[in-house]
Design a protein around this motif. Structure first.
Motif, PDB file in Angstrom:
ATOM      1  N   LEU A   1      33.153  19.018  55.739  1.00 36.23           N
ATOM      2  CA  LEU A   1      32.445  19.844  55.084  1.00 36.23           C
ATOM      3  C   LEU A   1      31.963  18.919  53.833  1.00 36.23           C
ATOM      4  O   LEU A   1      32.527  17.970  53.237  1.00 36.23           O
ATOM      5  N   PRO A   2      30.579  18.755  53.661  1.00 35.51           N
ATOM      6  CA  PRO A   2      30.082  18.002  52.612  1.00 35.51           C
ATOM      7  C   PRO A   2      30.599  18.414  51.159  1.00 35.51           C
ATOM      8  O   PRO A   2      30.913  19.584  50.797  1.00 35.51           O
ATOM      9  N   PRO A   3      30.859  17.517  50.226  1.00 37.10           N
ATOM     10  CA  PRO A   3      31.574  17.485  49.062  1.00 37.10           C
ATOM     11  C   PRO A   3      30.683  18.774  48.029  1.00 37.10           C
ATOM     12  O   PRO A   3      31.454  19.523  47.554  1.00 37.10           O
ATOM     13  N   ALA A   4      29.391  18.789  48.172  1.00 37.31           N
ATOM     14  CA  ALA A   4      28.698  19.405  47.317  1.00 37.31           C
ATOM     15  C   ALA A   4      28.809  20.879  47.820  1.00 37.31           C
ATOM     16  O   ALA A   4      28.790  21.819  46.878  1.00 37.31           O
ATOM     17  N   THR A   5      28.883  21.230  49.149  1.00 39.18           N
ATOM     18  CA  THR A   5      29.031  22.482  49.649  1.00 39.18           C
ATOM     19  C   THR A   5      30.635  23.065  49.189  1.00 39.18           C
ATOM     20  O   THR A   5      30.810  24.292  49.011  1.00 39.18           O
ATOM     21  N   LEU A   6      31.542  22.370  49.193  1.00 42.07           N
ATOM     22  CA  LEU A   6      32.971  22.814  49.093  1.00 42.07           C
ATOM     23  C   LEU A   6      32.806  22.858  47.334  1.00 42.07           C
ATOM     24  O   LEU A   6      33.646  23.945  47.117  1.00 42.07           O
TER      25      LEU A   6
ATOM     26  N   GLY B   1      49.577  24.204  47.265  1.00 42.54           N
ATOM     27  CA  GLY B   1      48.444  24.711  46.244  1.00 42.54           C
ATOM     28  C   GLY B   1      47.426  25.634  46.984  1.00 42.54           C
ATOM     29  O   GLY B   1      46.631  26.214  46.082  1.00 42.54           O
ATOM     30  N   ILE B   2      47.166  25.730  48.120  1.00 38.52           N
ATOM     31  CA  ILE B   2      46.472  26.819  48.886  1.00 38.52           C
ATOM     32  C   ILE B   2      47.198  28.154  48.837  1.00 38.52           C
ATOM     33  O   ILE B   2      47.740  28.259  49.830  1.00 38.52           O
TER      34      ILE B   2
ATOM     35  N   VAL C   1      34.206  22.891  40.968  1.00 37.06           N
ATOM     36  CA  VAL C   1      34.161  21.208  41.113  1.00 37.06           C
ATOM     37  C   VAL C   1      35.721  20.693  41.153  1.00 37.06           C
ATOM     38  O   VAL C   1      36.107  19.854  42.022  1.00 37.06           O
ATOM     39  N   GLY C   2      36.645  21.075  40.023  1.00 33.35           N
ATOM     40  CA  GLY C   2      37.925  20.584  39.870  1.00 33.35           C
ATOM     41  C   GLY C   2      38.622  20.904  41.080  1.00 33.35           C
ATOM     42  O   GLY C   2      39.472  20.024  41.859  1.00 33.35           O
ATOM     43  N   PRO C   3      38.698  22.433  41.740  1.00 34.01           N
ATOM     44  CA  PRO C   3      39.609  22.573  42.796  1.00 34.01           C
ATOM     45  C   PRO C   3      39.128  22.067  44.117  1.00 34.01           C
ATOM     46  O   PRO C   3      39.723  21.352  44.974  1.00 34.01           O
ATOM     47  N   ALA C   4      37.714  21.818  44.158  1.00 39.18           N
ATOM     48  CA  ALA C   4      37.116  21.219  45.331  1.00 39.18           C
ATOM     49  C   ALA C   4      37.316  19.909  45.432  1.00 39.18           C
ATOM     50  O   ALA C   4      37.908  19.283  46.695  1.00 39.18           O
ATOM     51  N   ARG C   5      37.456  19.011  44.433  1.00 42.51           N
ATOM     52  CA  ARG C   5      37.876  17.554  44.463  1.00 42.51           C
ATOM     53  C   ARG C   5      39.463  17.556  44.855  1.00 42.51           C
ATOM     54  O   ARG C   5      39.722  16.698  45.741  1.00 42.51           O
ATOM     55  N   LEU C   6      40.246  18.199  44.261  1.00 41.49           N
ATOM     56  CA  LEU C   6      41.653  18.199  44.423  1.00 41.49           C
ATOM     57  C   LEU C   6      41.997  18.620  46.044  1.00 41.49           C
ATOM     58  O   LEU C   6      42.805  18.042  46.757  1.00 41.49           O
ATOM     59  N   LEU C   7      41.247  19.817  46.498  1.00 43.88           N
ATOM     60  CA  LEU C   7      41.531  20.044  48.037  1.00 43.88           C
ATOM     61  C   LEU C   7      40.929  18.996  48.888  1.00 43.88           C
ATOM     62  O   LEU C   7      41.807  18.567  49.908  1.00 43.88           O
ATOM     63  N   ALA C   8      39.998  18.328  48.357  1.00 43.63           N
ATOM     64  CA  ALA C   8      39.381  17.315  49.433  1.00 43.63           C
ATOM     65  C   ALA C   8      40.269  15.938  49.514  1.00 43.63           C
ATOM     66  O   ALA C   8      40.411  15.488  50.547  1.00 43.63           O
TER      67      ALA C   8
END
Length: 346
Positions: A146-151, A123-124, A157-164
């Motif tokens: 990386l801190p979640p807020a930065t990502l 997905g990347i 929000v959605g793509p960052a959570r999935l990537l994490a």
């Protein structure tokens, strides 16, 4: 507890089997475990967890048994990945040399995953990777740190959570027994790595035209296209897009396929191969088509029908899109087409 750990195998076949062969392969590996999921056009995933006690073998040895049966009965070579979930198993298979098996034990998954490039995660795409690279994020481990807020500020929000979640190797999806769905596919292998956007454009155009010819020949229409691009470093990117309406009209298929290609933003990527897949197949007679007031659309479809009649009479190369014809006349045959199609009953 170790006994509760899942053991998922991803077998990548070194050939694109026909629909009948693919069904036989599913049946064959189902003799090892009933938990088999088709991953067309040329892979299967197996949940070996419940099969280990029956065979009395290690997960790695059971994978070797499956590969041996494929080679002995169908003369099909395969590479494999073995891990604790479907995502890691598929990534391990992509990282395996031809014919080899990469095993990522659960207690070493983090060690194996973190040094890998972020583009290895499913997905990347190139656009997301470029966004991460601009901020110095090149490996999966750097994304994890990386801190979640930065990502979230970088990607949303959605793509960052999935990537994490993916960067931490989490994938709760079960292996769901399924039959291969009806589809058509064609792939193109380049004689050498291609960096020229114009040649990449022509390659995808040629695949869309060939898919369109096959759809019309079978009396079918497709509702979705999937484009897979494989790069010189053996990584790949896959994108899927629904067609505005189910169709077998080559210009409509080409427009969607080229839109998928443009969305990847390949720029100077070293491309090794393309694959185009048509899904959601329906009989052409039962599909609805939006009426058009444009007389050019009617003329284009009439010309396409005439071209199909010419190909049936004089061969598939009798009529070609102008863009592909120019490549042929130029005397610079850079591409070697290795087209293969699959059609299986739903």
């Amino acid at each position: 507890m170790a006994s509760s750990r899942r053991h998922i195998a991803h077998l990548h076949l070194h050939t694109v089997p026909t629909g009948e062969q693919y069904g036989d392969i599913i049946e064959l590996v189902s003799g090892i475990t009933p938990h088999v999921q088709a991953v067309p056009p040329q892979a299967v995933q197996l949940d070996l967890t419940s099969a280990l006690r029956y065979f009395g073998l290690s997960p790695y040895d059971v994978v070797q048994l499956a590969k041996l049966r494929l080679k002995a009965l169908y003369d099909i070579d395969s590479s494999a990945g073995l891990a604790g979930n479907r995502m890691l198993a598929a990534m391990a298979a992509d990282a395996s040399a031809p014919g080899e098996t990469t095993w990522v034990p659960a207690d070493r998954a983090e060690e194996w995953l973190h040094p890998r490039p972020v583009t290895a995660l499913p997905g990347i795409g190139r656009a997301t990777a470029d966004s991460l690279h601009r901020y110095g994020l090149h490996t999966i481990g750097q994304v994890v740190e990386l801190p979640p807020a930065t990502l979230q500020r970088l990607l949303g929000v959605g793509p960052a959570r999935l990537l994490a979640e993916r960067a931490r190797g989490h994938d709760p999806r079960p292996v769901t027994p399924s039959e291969p769905a009806a589809h058509l596919s064609a792939d193109l292998v380049l004689e050498r790595d291609c960096l020229d956007p114009a040649q990449q454009h022509r390659a995808v155009l040629g695949l869309a035209d060939r898919i369109g010819q096959r759809l019309r020949g079978e009396g079918l229409v497709a509702g979705r296209l999937t484009l897979t691009v494989r790069y010189a470093d053996r990584s790949s990117t896959t994108r899927t897009r629904a067609l505005p309406e189910s169709t077998g009209h080559s210009p409509a298929l080409a427009a969607t396929a080229l839109g998928l290609l443009a969305a990847l933003g390949l720029q100077r990527a070293r491309v090794r191969a393309f694959a185009l897949r048509a899904d959601d197949l329906l009989p052409a007679g039962g599909a609805y088509r939006q009426l058009s007031l444009d007389p050019g659309d009617t003329r284009a479809r009439a010309a396409e029908a005439a071209a199909d009649r010419a190909r049936r009479r004089f061969g598939p190369e009798a009529v070609r899109p102008a863009a592909l014809g120019r490549v042929r006349r130029s005397g610079t045959p850079v591409l070697r087409v290795d087209e293969k199609s699959i059609f299986t009953d739903a």
